[in-house]
Design a protein around this motif. Structure first.
Motif, PDB file in Angstrom:
ATOM      1  N   PHE A   1      63.431  32.343 -59.926  1.00  0.00           N
ATOM      2  CA  PHE A   1      64.000  33.209 -60.949  1.00  0.00           C
ATOM      3  C   PHE A   1      63.943  32.514 -62.301  1.00  0.00           C
ATOM      4  CE2 PHE A   1      66.264  34.282 -56.956  1.00  0.00           C
ATOM      5  CZ  PHE A   1      65.814  35.586 -56.815  1.00  0.00           C
ATOM      6  N   GLY A   2      63.651  33.287 -63.344  1.00  0.00           N
ATOM      7  CA  GLY A   2      63.564  32.719 -64.684  1.00  0.00           C
ATOM      8  C   GLY A   2      64.900  32.188 -65.176  1.00  0.00           C
ATOM      9  N   CYS A   3      64.844  31.297 -66.147  1.00  0.00           N
ATOM     10  CA  CYS A   3      66.070  30.664 -66.650  1.00  0.00           C
ATOM     11  C   CYS A   3      67.010  31.673 -67.314  1.00  0.00           C
ATOM     12  CB  CYS A   3      65.729  29.524 -67.610  1.00  0.00           C
ATOM     13  SG  CYS A   3      64.844  30.031 -69.102  1.00  0.00           S
ATOM     14  N   LYS A   4      66.476  32.846 -67.701  1.00  0.00           N
ATOM     15  CA  LYS A   4      67.300  33.884 -68.323  1.00  0.00           C
ATOM     16  C   LYS A   4      67.506  35.087 -67.393  1.00  0.00           C
ATOM     17  CE  LYS A   4      65.915  34.769 -72.578  1.00  0.00           C
ATOM     18  NZ  LYS A   4      64.935  34.988 -73.688  1.00  0.00           N
ATOM     19  N   ALA A   5      67.210  34.922 -66.106  1.00  0.00           N
ATOM     20  CA  ALA A   5      67.338  36.019 -65.145  1.00  0.00           C
ATOM     21  C   ALA A   5      68.791  36.423 -64.962  1.00  0.00           C
ATOM     22  CB  ALA A   5      66.734  35.617 -63.799  1.00  0.00           C
ATOM     23  N   ASP A   6      69.019  37.721 -64.862  1.00  0.00           N
ATOM     24  CA  ASP A   6      70.358  38.276 -64.693  1.00  0.00           C
ATOM     25  C   ASP A   6      70.831  38.118 -63.244  1.00  0.00           C
ATOM     26  OD1 ASP A   6      72.451  40.285 -65.985  1.00  0.00           O
ATOM     27  OD2 ASP A   6      72.002  41.012 -63.964  1.00  0.00           O
ATOM     28  N   GLU A   7      72.096  37.762 -63.088  1.00  0.00           N
ATOM     29  CA  GLU A   7      72.653  37.531 -61.753  1.00  0.00           C
ATOM     30  C   GLU A   7      72.590  38.782 -60.875  1.00  0.00           C
ATOM     31  OE1 GLU A   7      74.276  34.628 -60.162  1.00  0.00           O
ATOM     32  OE2 GLU A   7      72.852  33.812 -61.601  1.00  0.00           O
ATOM     33  N   THR A   8      72.723  39.939 -61.487  1.00  0.00           N
ATOM     34  CA  THR A   8      72.652  41.188 -60.717  1.00  0.00           C
ATOM     35  C   THR A   8      71.267  41.356 -60.101  1.00  0.00           C
ATOM     36  OG1 THR A   8      74.277  42.240 -62.170  1.00  0.00           O
ATOM     37  CG2 THR A   8      72.914  43.690 -60.821  1.00  0.00           C
ATOM     38  N   ASN A   9      70.223  41.061 -60.877  1.00  0.00           N
ATOM     39  CA  ASN A   9      68.849  41.157 -60.366  1.00  0.00           C
ATOM     40  C   ASN A   9      68.572  40.122 -59.288  1.00  0.00           C
ATOM     41  OD1 ASN A   9      67.985  43.335 -61.968  1.00  0.00           O
ATOM     42  ND2 ASN A   9      67.587  41.981 -63.709  1.00  0.00           N
ATOM     43  N   ILE A  10      69.097  38.925 -59.479  1.00  0.00           N
ATOM     44  CA  ILE A  10      68.922  37.865 -58.479  1.00  0.00           C
ATOM     45  C   ILE A  10      69.543  38.289 -57.153  1.00  0.00           C
ATOM     46  CG2 ILE A  10      69.595  35.506 -57.849  1.00  0.00           C
ATOM     47  CD1 ILE A  10      69.380  34.772 -60.823  1.00  0.00           C
ATOM     48  N   LYS A  11      70.750  38.817 -57.223  1.00  0.00           N
ATOM     49  CA  LYS A  11      71.458  39.252 -56.010  1.00  0.00           C
ATOM     50  C   LYS A  11      70.676  40.344 -55.285  1.00  0.00           C
ATOM     51  CE  LYS A  11      75.914  41.086 -54.416  1.00  0.00           C
ATOM     52  NZ  LYS A  11      77.301  41.466 -54.823  1.00  0.00           N
ATOM     53  N   LYS A  12      70.128  41.289 -56.048  1.00  0.00           N
ATOM     54  CA  LYS A  12      69.380  42.391 -55.438  1.00  0.00           C
ATOM     55  C   LYS A  12      68.162  41.878 -54.673  1.00  0.00           C
ATOM     56  CE  LYS A  12      66.881  46.654 -56.525  1.00  0.00           C
ATOM     57  NZ  LYS A  12      66.406  47.566 -57.602  1.00  0.00           N
ATOM     58  N   ILE A  13      67.409  40.960 -55.278  1.00  0.00           N
ATOM     59  CA  ILE A  13      66.202  40.439 -54.633  1.00  0.00           C
ATOM     60  C   ILE A  13      66.551  39.661 -53.373  1.00  0.00           C
ATOM     61  CG2 ILE A  13      64.325  38.759 -54.883  1.00  0.00           C
ATOM     62  CD1 ILE A  13      63.734  41.400 -56.265  1.00  0.00           C
ATOM     63  N   ILE A  14      67.577  38.826 -53.429  1.00  0.00           N
ATOM     64  CA  ILE A  14      67.969  38.041 -52.258  1.00  0.00           C
ATOM     65  C   ILE A  14      68.402  38.952 -51.114  1.00  0.00           C
ATOM     66  CG2 ILE A  14      69.693  36.405 -51.378  1.00  0.00           C
ATOM     67  CD1 ILE A  14      69.545  34.975 -54.086  1.00  0.00           C
TER      68      ILE A  14
END
Length: 243
Positions: free
Chosen positions: A194-207
C-alpha cells in the motif's frame, strides 16, 4: 531467470483493483492504448529487401495480385502486420516496488497499491515473458518487412527508449490469444503493498477481500518515507487488525 523474482503491478484503488482479487484476473492490453507513441511502434525498414522480394515472385504469385500494384501489395502487407501487432496482449510489470515515480504515475500519487507476483505466474498459459531492453542512445534498428524472425517480433514489443529505464520493466506477451482479461493461479500473488498515502478504509477493504477470495497467504505491507532520504521502505501490516 531467478525464480524468486517478484514482479509488481501498480494500481489505483477502485473497481479494477478489486476485480484482480475477486476474479483472479489481470488485463493484458493492446499496445494501441499505451501513452508512449514509440512503444511497440518501431518503424519498418526501407524498401530495398521488399522490392527484391517482389522481383522474385513467380507468375502464379503475381497473378494473385490481380489489379494490385506492387505498391498496393506493400501497403497491404504493412497493414496486416500492424493489425496483427495490435491484437497482441501485453501485461507490463516492474521489478522495482520502491520507485517514487512509479508510485506517482501508476498508483494514484502514492494513494494506491501494488500487487507482487511470483515471476512465473503465467507459465502454464503459453504466455511469453521478456525483459524490456532500453536503447543506449536515441536510435534503433528498423524492423524488416519480410523474413521477420522471432527476435524481430520480440524486439517490437520489448525495445523502449532509454528515458523509460527507471521503470525496470518486464512484459508478459500473449502472442496467440489476443488482449483482454486472463486468469492467474491465486498462489502466485505473494504480497500487496500500500502506498504511503493510502487510506485506511481502502487498506481494510483489500485485506478483507483477500481473506474471502482465496488469498489468505498474501503478505501486506505499507510504504513509509525514509527520514533524510528520497526513498521508500515498507512495514509489514498485522492483517488481523483489519479483519
Amino acid at each position: 531467470m531467478n525464480r524468486s523474482l517478484i514482479l509488481y503491478k501498480y494500481r489505483s484503488f477502485g473497481e479494477y483493483a478489486d476485480k484482480i482479487i475477486l476474479n483472479s484476473e489481470l488485463y493484458f492490453a493492446s499496445h494501441t492504448s499505451f501513452n508512449d507513441p514509440f512503444d511497440c511502434n518501431l518503424e519498418f525498414e526501407e524498401d530495398g529487401d521488399f522490392n527484391k522480394h517482389c522481383e522474385t515472385l513467380n507468375k502464379t504469385e503475381k497473378s494473385l495480385l490481380g489489379e494490385k500494384t506492387i505498391e498496393d501489395y506493400k501497403k497491404d502487407l504493412k497493414r496486416n502486420l500492424i493489425i496483427e501487432k495490435s491484437k497482441v496482449g501485453i501485461l507490463s510489470m516492474s521489478t522495482n516496488n520502491k520507485n517514487i515515480l512509479m508510485w506517482s504515475h501508476y498508483a494514484d500519487n502514492h494513494k494506491g497499491l501494488c500487487f507482487g507476483f511470483k515471476n512465473d505466474f503465467y507459465k502454464e498459459s503459453g504466455i511469453t515473458m521478456s525483459k524490456v531492453i532500453y536503447s543506449e542512445d536515441d536510435r534503433y534498428e528498423l524492423i524488416p518487412y519480410l523474413g521477420c524472425e522471432i527476435e524481430d517480433i520480440k524486439r517490437m514489443f520489448t525495445l523502449k527508449s532509454r528515458y523509460w529505464e527507471y521503470e525496470e520493466e518486464f512484459r508478459l506477451l500473449d502472442l496467440k490469444n489476443s488482449y483482454g482479461l486472463k486468469r492467474f493461479n491465486n498462489k502466485y500473488l505473494k504480497e500487496i503493498l500500500f502506498g504511503c498515502k493510502a487510506d485506511e478504509t481502502n487498506i481494510k477493504k483489500i485485506i478483507q477481500l483477500c481473506q474471502l477470495n482465496g488469498f489468505k497467504h498474501v503478505i501486506f505491507k505499507k510504504a513509509r518515507i525514509v527520514p533524510g532520504k528520497f526513498e521508500l521502505d515498507f512495514d509489514e501490516l498485522d492483517k488481523n487488525k483489519y479483519l
